[in-house]
Design a protein around this motif. Structure first.
Motif, short mmCIF file in Angstrom:
data_model
loop_
_atom_site.label_atom_id
_atom_site.label_comp_id
_atom_site.label_asym_id
_atom_site.label_seq_id
_atom_site.Cartn_x
_atom_site.Cartn_y
_atom_site.Cartn_z
N ILE A 1 -20.78 -58.29 94.01
CA ILE A 1 -20.06 -57.21 94.70
C ILE A 1 -19.09 -56.51 93.76
O ILE A 1 -18.92 -55.29 93.80
N ARG A 2 -18.45 -57.26 92.87
CA ARG A 2 -17.48 -56.66 91.94
C ARG A 2 -18.12 -56.10 90.69
O ARG A 2 -17.44 -55.50 89.86
N ASN A 3 -19.41 -56.30 90.56
CA ASN A 3 -20.12 -55.79 89.39
C ASN A 3 -20.63 -54.38 89.70
O ASN A 3 -21.59 -54.20 90.44
N ARG A 4 -19.99 -53.38 89.13
CA ARG A 4 -20.35 -51.99 89.43
C ARG A 4 -21.79 -51.68 89.03
O ARG A 4 -22.47 -50.89 89.67
N LYS A 5 -22.25 -52.28 87.94
CA LYS A 5 -23.62 -52.00 87.48
C LYS A 5 -24.67 -52.52 88.46
O LYS A 5 -25.81 -52.05 88.43
N ALA A 6 -24.29 -53.48 89.30
CA ALA A 6 -25.25 -54.06 90.24
C ALA A 6 -25.42 -53.20 91.49
O ALA A 6 -26.35 -53.43 92.27
N TRP A 7 -24.58 -52.21 91.68
CA TRP A 7 -24.68 -51.36 92.88
C TRP A 7 -25.72 -50.29 92.65
O TRP A 7 -25.42 -49.17 92.20
N ARG A 8 -27.00 -50.62 93.00
CA ARG A 8 -28.13 -49.69 92.82
C ARG A 8 -29.05 -49.71 94.03
O ARG A 8 -30.14 -50.27 93.95
N PRO A 9 -28.69 -49.20 95.19
CA PRO A 9 -27.37 -48.70 95.56
C PRO A 9 -26.43 -49.81 96.00
O PRO A 9 -25.25 -49.60 96.18
#
Length: 858
Positions: A490-498
């Motif tokens: 959740i805190r890893n911005r790169k993992a938000w896809r979306p």
């Protein structure tokens, strides 16, 4: 051998084909001598130096291109005629660009020679159209015949195209099909043509009669029954047409011989069969059968077995000396196509013997007895070496690896490979139809094998967006379900896809609001709590508030409200005994009910509150095959119990005299029922037992039968407290959850209106039986579609003493299901109820009912 009476037109067609083949052969034979000499001083077989090379007859190609490809060049030494000339002519012919190729000597001057290449170019296809068949069929013809714009049209290509289309149609039962190819030169020339391929399918030929000869042991009727897909005309048989399909017919003949072999007639065969064309619409089929003699099993000896004794192998083979010979059974007991079968090959394959082979060999056949040797090559024990997965672009490796039943270093087991495919398919993150184990680096000397599991990701998240006008106001719904969520990212911005995905967790949130009510729910599931064991942790929260509808103002009356809030927290663990298909689930749930001036008849009191604390336990087993959307085998069942504490026993109050207590009476000494019910139901006291079982069986082809039975019972510890007005069953209809303010359960029974098979207050006991025949239309990851027909029966009862499992309401119908990853399961059913409901008092059958399905399965 299939004998067919051939019409004159068919015979002429074959003769013309043979003429074409002979002509082409003669052309190739005379290539080396296809010279027309125009010079008297030409000396046959002498060597010359090429002076010039010209090309005649070209329309689309340049001279230079043809000369260059031929390999002829000025100054080249060449023997005319000779092998080199023959090779050049053959090379040009094989280009398939020309209908004719010749080489002429145009001039001879001493040792110099001038050559002329004379060609006739094949026409080029400009446009084409296939008439007389559906678009999909025309596209198939285009693909299979390689028909395309720019194609060079030779006579052989046109003939092959015509023959292919006619033969393909004959396989579908159109024995009188005709194809006429019309070529039209393009108006602007350039040696281009347009093709019109006119297809006349004619009538699909029906089978008028099927006759047998040579059969003495079994009658014609028995033999005809073994032709499962080849049937003669019968007006009442609407589910199977009487058309002749070549592939089905060949399969039916094999089934016929298999039937004989199952009965001991090992040498049975179809000596010949004849198709007799009666007219343009019907044919007769005549089969001559040689039944042979009946045989029996004699001695069966095992050779090469060291890991298992003869006695152990006999128990699996299950065939004894003196049994009627059954070649089909023998083959199945040696090696069945079913990966779960109990056969000799699987015995070895499931216990490390990857390189084993088991073969049954006849060693003698005297009189009517056949002796066999079961020859076994056990080979070297094999172990799994490297296990890898490919194709998972979203799902993390560890989510897959923890579901694998195959581990590096373990003995090879075919059963574990099959189980691995099932477990990964049940995750729901991959296309279950495309999971493929690839055996790599198989080394018999080292006894090792690598397994690479090929996967194709499919959508795992769903979205629900709805808006509309109903119940006097606007209703809006937003629902999100992420079935492969990852909380650690959740805190890893790169993992938000979306969104952060890949850890196999389930995260769902749903909001619904209108003028009169609002609901909010949240749920989270971690399938491997702690990361080491398959222990599932689940948490859900929900809150609902509803206001009364004021019929005079047509607005919500906020002075009259009903509120319910609750949570559920649970753990589910996969067991190891009796086997690891079992799961034990346990949870604690709590619901809080608060009524403020809410007198609607839904509850026995309109002011007050209730608390529902329950311990839930369930034992389930699920070994259905691979695809969770369309299982083709296996079974699943769940036996569950929902138990509240026995409050009356704990408090020592059996409520026997509650109506006589002053605090529950009015000034006249009359009992106040609402107050009494509030006291009895402030803490809900009950137990609830349910069973749900489903079995899946592949019948034939792609057809799958699902059998299901459901049972539910709501009981009480104290008869003076009575059955609670909550948690009841409402039977009938689509089974979609309506308002569940009182914890009710809606049970589907198609062919009847929603809740029509239960009383207004709901049932405390019900049973339901269902048979569903399913057929997959498409199982692609983008959308899985299957059709179904069903028979159902069931009923709900208000009291256990009225319960009768055979007092049921019956229905039948058809339906279709569509599963799309983004929206879940959608469907529609048309059901006919054969009986009337006990509460309608009309005595008429329920009749046709239409049911829509969203997000659930029957």
């Amino acid at each position: 051998m299939l004998n067919i009476k051939i019409e004159r037109e068919d015979l002429e067609k074959r003769v013309n084909n043979y003429k074409s083949i002979i002509t082409k052969a003669l052309v190739i034979l005379i290539l080396s001598t296809s010279f027309l000499l125009s010079q008297d001083n030409y000396r046959k077989g002498s060597e010359y130096t090429i002076d010039t090379v010209t090309v005649v007859g070209l329309k689309n190609f340049s001279d230079r291109t043809v000369v260059t490809y031929s390999g002829l060049r000025q100054g080249q030494k060449i023997q005319v005629p000779g092998e080199e000339v023959s090779a050049i002519l053959k090379k040009l012919w094989n280009l398939e660009l020309f209908s004719d190729v010749n080489l002429y000597v145009t001039n001879v001057n001493n040792d110099k020679i001038s050559l002329e290449i004379n060609v006739d170019e094949l026409p080029t296809l400009l446009n084409y159209k296939i008439n007389g068949v559906k678009k999909s069929k025309a596209e198939t013809f285009e693909k299979e015949t390689e028909l395309s714009e720019g194609k060079r049209l030779s006579e052989s290509f046109l003939t092959n195209t015509k023959n292919y289309i006619e033969n393909d149609l004959k396989k579908d039962g159109y024995l009188n099909s005709r194809v006429n190819i019309v070529s039209t030169p393009d108006s602007i020339g350039s040696n281009r043509v347009n093709l019109n391929i006119n297809v006349d399918k004619g009538e699909r030929i029906k089978i008028k009669n099927i006759t047998f000869s040579g059969n003495e042991i079994f009658g014609d009727f028995k033999l005809k029954s073994k032709l499962k897909k080849t049937k003669k005309k019968f007006p009442l048989r609407f589910w199977k047409k009487s058309k002749l399909i070549e592939s089905d017919y060949e399969t039916d003949k094999e089934n016929l011989i298999s039937f004989y072999k199952e009965k001991g007639y090992r040498d049975a065969r179809v000596e010949f069969d004849t198709i007799i064309i009666n007219d343009e619409k019907t044919i007769d089929i005549a089969l001559n059968v040689d039944e042979g003699n009946k045989y029996y099993f004699g001695d069966i000896n095992y050779l090469g077995n060291s890991s298992y004794t003869d006695f152990q192998l006999d128990q699996i083979l299950g065939i004894k000396k003196g049994d009627s010979y059954n070649g089909v059974l023998l083959k199945e007991r040696i090696q069945d196509d079913n990966p779960d079968a109990n056969d000799l090959s699987n015995l070895y394959q499931n216990n490390g013997y990857l390189f084993s082979s088991v073969n049954a060999v006849e060693v003698s056949a005297e009189n009517d007895t056949i002796d066999f040797e079961i020859r076994i090559n056990e080979g070297k024990l094999a172990s799994f070496n490297k296990i890898s997965v490919v194709g998972n672009t979203k799902t993390n490796d560890n989510v897959i690896y923890r579901e694998l039943r195959i581990k590096p270093g373990e003995l090879y087991s075919k059963d574990k490979v099959v189980r691995t495919i099932r477990e990964v398919g049940q995750l729901g993150f991959f296309d279950a139809e495309q999971i493929s184990p690839d055996f790599k680096n198989v080394d018999p000397n080292q006894g090792t094998v690598d397994i690479e599991l090929g996967l194709v990701e499919s959508g795992a998240s769903q979205i629900e967006l709805q808006g509309g006008y109903g119940a006097g106001g606007f209703i809006g719904t937003v629902g999100l379900a992420f079935n492969n969520f990852s909380t650690k990212n959740i805190r890893n911005r790169k993992a938000w896809r979306p969104l952060p995905m890949g850890d196999g967790q389930t995260f769902a949130i749903r909001l619904q609001t209108s003028t009169f009510y609002s609901t909010r729910s949240f749920s989270f599931v971690e399938p491997w709590f702690g990361g080491r064991q398959p222990v599932q942790f689940s948490l859900s929260l929900s809150s609902t508030k509803q206001y009364r509808y004021d019929y005079f103002t047509r607005r919500a009356d906020k002075s009259q409200s009903f509120e319910i809030a609750g949570f559920n927290v649970g753990l589910a663990k996969r067991l190891r005994v009796p086997d690891d298909y079992f799961v034990l689930s346990q949870s604690i749930s709590y619901q809080y009910y608060n009524l403020q001036n809410y007198f609607t008849g839904l509850f026995t009191f309109g002011n007050g509150e209730s608390h529902n604390i329950a311990y839930n336990i369930a034992l389930s087993r699920n070994n259905t095959f691979t695809n969770p959307i369309f299982p083709v085998g296996g079974s699943s069942f769940t036996l569950s119990a929902r138990l509240s504490p026995p409050y009356s026993l704990i408090r020592g109050d059996d409520y026997a005299d509650i109506a006589e207590r002053p605090e529950y009476q009015d000034n006249s000494g009359n009992p106040i029922q609402a107050e009494i019910d509030q006291a009895r139901y402030r803490w809900l006291e009950f137990y609830k037992i349910k069973f749900d079982g489903s079995w899946y069986t592949r019948l034939f082809g792609k057809f799958v039968l699902k059998a299901q039975t459901d049972f539910g019972f709501l009981g009480t510890y104290n008869s003076n407290v009575g059955n609670i007005p909550f948690e009841r069953f409402y039977l009938g209809g689509d089974g979609m959850q309506q308002y569940a303010m009182d914890g009710r359960e809606t049970i589907a029974l198609r062919g009847y209106e929603n809740g029509s098979l239960s009383s207004r207050d709901g049932s405390i006991i019900y049973n339901k039986f269902s048979l569903e025949l399913r057929y997959p239309i498409s199982l692609k990851p983008s959308a899985s579609v299957f059709a179904l027909s069903f028979l159902e029966a069931g009923n709900g009862f208000d009291d256990f003493k009225d319960y009768s499992p055979f007092d049921i309401k019956r229905s039948a119908g058809i339906g279709v299901r569509v599963f799309m990853p983004a929206f879940g399961l959608l469907g529609i059913d048309f059901g006919y109820g054969f009986d009337s409901t006990d509460f309608s008092n009309t005595g008429q059958a329920s009749g046709w009912q239409t049911h829509f399905v969203i997000g659930q399965q029957f």
